[in-house]
Design an enzyme around this catalytic site. Structure first.
Site, PDB file in Angstrom:
ATOM      1  N   ARG A 117     -11.727  -9.323 -15.011  1.00  0.00           N
ATOM      2  CA  ARG A 117     -11.467  -8.303 -13.976  1.00  0.00           C
ATOM      3  C   ARG A 117     -12.724  -8.204 -13.139  1.00  0.00           C
ATOM      4  NH1 ARG A 117      -8.939  -2.286 -14.207  1.00  0.00           N
ATOM      5  NH2 ARG A 117      -7.099  -3.597 -14.263  1.00  0.00           N
ATOM      6  N   HIS A 144      -3.345  -8.229  -8.330  1.00  0.00           N
ATOM      7  CA  HIS A 144      -3.231  -7.728  -9.701  1.00  0.00           C
ATOM      8  C   HIS A 144      -1.953  -8.324 -10.321  1.00  0.00           C
ATOM      9  CE1 HIS A 144      -3.962  -5.447 -13.167  1.00  0.00           C
ATOM     10  NE2 HIS A 144      -3.823  -4.214 -12.716  1.00  0.00           N
ATOM     11  N   GLN A 147      -0.175  -6.921 -13.511  1.00  0.00           N
ATOM     12  CA  GLN A 147       0.564  -5.684 -13.268  1.00  0.00           C
ATOM     13  C   GLN A 147       1.980  -5.986 -12.785  1.00  0.00           C
ATOM     14  OE1 GLN A 147      -0.608  -2.405 -13.721  1.00  0.00           O
ATOM     15  NE2 GLN A 147       1.587  -2.060 -13.509  1.00  0.00           N
ATOM     16  N   ASP A 235       0.372   3.572  -5.142  1.00  0.00           N
ATOM     17  CA  ASP A 235      -0.865   3.363  -5.905  1.00  0.00           C
ATOM     18  C   ASP A 235      -1.944   4.244  -5.279  1.00  0.00           C
ATOM     19  OD1 ASP A 235      -2.782   2.337  -7.650  1.00  0.00           O
ATOM     20  OD2 ASP A 235      -3.008   0.432  -6.584  1.00  0.00           O
ATOM     21  N   CYS A 277       1.172   1.795 -10.898  1.00  0.00           N
ATOM     22  CA  CYS A 277       0.470   0.998 -11.908  1.00  0.00           C
ATOM     23  C   CYS A 277      -0.438   1.844 -12.789  1.00  0.00           C
ATOM     24  CB  CYS A 277      -0.310  -0.124 -11.248  1.00  0.00           C
ATOM     25  SG  CYS A 277      -1.671   0.446 -10.205  1.00  0.00           S
ATOM     26  N   ARG A 305       2.840  -3.649 -19.858  1.00  0.00           N
ATOM     27  CA  ARG A 305       1.666  -4.509 -19.718  1.00  0.00           C
ATOM     28  C   ARG A 305       1.446  -5.272 -21.030  1.00  0.00           C
ATOM     29  NH1 ARG A 305      -2.241  -3.311 -15.925  1.00  0.00           N
ATOM     30  NH2 ARG A 305      -3.113  -5.293 -16.639  1.00  0.00           N
TER      31      ARG A 305
HETATM   32  N1   CP Z   1      -2.936  -0.568 -14.103  1.00  0.00           N
HETATM   33  C1   CP Z   1      -4.123  -0.978 -14.575  1.00  0.00           C
HETATM   34  O1   CP Z   1      -4.515  -2.134 -14.440  1.00  0.00           O
HETATM   35  O2   CP Z   1      -4.831  -0.025 -15.240  1.00  0.00           O
HETATM   36  P1   CP Z   1      -6.328  -0.134 -15.757  1.00  0.00           P
HETATM   37  O3   CP Z   1      -7.226  -0.089 -14.554  1.00  0.00           O
HETATM   38  O4   CP Z   1      -6.493   1.057 -16.654  1.00  0.00           O
HETATM   39  O5   CP Z   1      -6.487  -1.427 -16.500  1.00  0.00           O
HETATM   40  N1  NVA Z   2      -5.528  -0.467  -6.655  1.00  0.00           N
HETATM   41  C1  NVA Z   2      -6.181   0.017  -7.847  1.00  0.00           C
HETATM   42  C2  NVA Z   2      -5.474  -0.486  -9.065  1.00  0.00           C
HETATM   43  C3  NVA Z   2      -6.042  -0.050 -10.380  1.00  0.00           C
HETATM   44  C4  NVA Z   2      -5.316  -0.616 -11.553  1.00  0.00           C
HETATM   45  C5  NVA Z   2      -7.633  -0.414  -7.837  1.00  0.00           C
HETATM   46  O1  NVA Z   2      -7.896  -1.581  -7.521  1.00  0.00           O
HETATM   47  O2  NVA Z   2      -8.506   0.405  -8.115  1.00  0.00           O
END
Ligand code: CP
Ligand code: NVA
Length: 320
Positions: A117, A144, A147, A235, A277, A305
């Site tokens: 990540r 993502h 997701q 989101d 998400c 997930r």
């Molecule tokens: N939706 C998601 O990826 O959540 P986290 O940021 O908690 O991993």
């Molecule tokens: N769009 C959000 C998603 C988190 C899972 C971010 O990137 O912070």
């Protein structure tokens, strides 16, 4: 793929003999993605025999925070018999300048797959280009995909096949929205996106999706997007890769009309489901009433997930 498109959306084109990276939905055909969803559903039903990841170590590297991604991968890997190795870039030389390429060369000698990540898609692309083990995208500034695998699974559990259905996105044209665009091309649903023009997803990505035959409609009016949709999605208004100070002021004003609230839900099909998400900023992009209401499936989505990523892992490691 043109250099401009690759900058915005592109993953790592598969080279002969390359590992099965899970970088972008656009890199993988619809049949491959469907196979992973089916595997995830099998895992959820308890139909994956034995411990297919026995003896395998998977590195889970986080440059930025996570609850769902971290825990669902770690638990899922353990349930499949593997060993998750959770790392943060703060504790790695990667966090103080060792290149993603050298990190990939080294980790490939120790582990069987790497999930990353990162706020910078260039890092995961470099990692994947130099890794001899599969690399899984656990979120970047532009996508993502894990997701979306859970989201497709969740929609289909509640409303049947997603192909031909209408999904409406309201809010920021962020990384998750951009993966929705890729998913619309791969899973053949209509995607209506309502964003302020300033926060619309990249034109190059929309052009790519439409060239792939995807039905994507862009509007600034969330009610127009929601009309008759079987699923409403939103989101956070400020993503992890956004400038946290600047973004808050401007985005909150711009995005207020895009809130997923009772009035917007009324514009959708009567049996529309609501997805997010998570993490949610209750009272901002979504109201408590909608998030906790009968049409919300956000916690099923979070659970999925765990299951959907088992499908991704089994596919990436060539185990199913
Ligand atoms: N939706 C998601 O990826 O959540 P986290 O940021 O908690 O991993
Ligand atoms: N769009 C959000 C998603 C988190 C899972 C971010 O990137 O912070």
């Amino acid at each position: 793929m043109s250099a401009a498109l690759k900058r915005v959306v592109g993953g790592v084109p598969a080279k002969p003999g390359a590992p099965r990276h899970f970088m972008e939905l656009m890199d993988i055909g619809g049949a491959g993605l469907r196979h992973m969803i089916d595997l995830g559903a099998k895992a959820k039903r308890g139909e994956i025999a034995g411990k297919p990841l026995a003896g395998k170590t998977i590195a889970l590297i986080f440059e930025i925070p996570s609850t769902r991604t971290r825990v669902s991968f770690e638990v899922g890997i353990r349930q499949l018999g593997g060993d998750p190795l959770v790392l943060t870039t703060r504790d790695m030389q990667l966090g103080r300048g060792e290149s993603p390429a050298d990190t990939a060369r080294v980790l490939s000698r120790y582990v069987d797959a790497i999930m990353l990540r990162t706020m910078d898609v260039a890092k995961i692309r470099e990692l994947a280009e130099h890794s001899t083990v599969p690399v899984i995208n656990g979120l970047t500034n532009i996508s993502h995909p894990c997701q979306l695998m859970a989201d497709i699974m969740t929609f289909e559990e509640h409303r049947g096949p997603i192909a031909g259905q209408v999904v409406a996105w309201t809010g920021d044209g962020n990384n998750v929205a951009q993966s929705f665009i890729q998913a619309a091309a791969r899973f053949n649903f209509t995607l209506r996106i309502a964003t302020p023009p300033e926060l619309a997803p990249p034109r190059e990505l929309l052009a790519w999706a439409r060239a792939e035959g995807a039905r994507i409609e862009l509007t600034a009016d969330p009610h127009e997007a929601a009309r008759g949709a079987r699923c409403l999605v939103t989101d956070t208004w400020v993503s992890m890769n956004d400038d946290q100070d600047q973004a808050k002021i401007n985005r909150h004003n711009l995005l207020q009309p895009y809130q997923l609230n009772r009035a917007l839900l009324k514009s959708a099909a009567p049996d529309a489901i609501v997805m997010h998400c998570l993490p949610a900023h209750r009272g901002e992009e979504i109201t408590d009433e909608v998030m906790d209401g009968p049409q919300s499936v956000v916690f099923d989505e979070a659970e999925n997930r765990l299951h959907a990523q088992k499908g991704v892992l089994l596919w990436a490691l060539g185990l199913a």
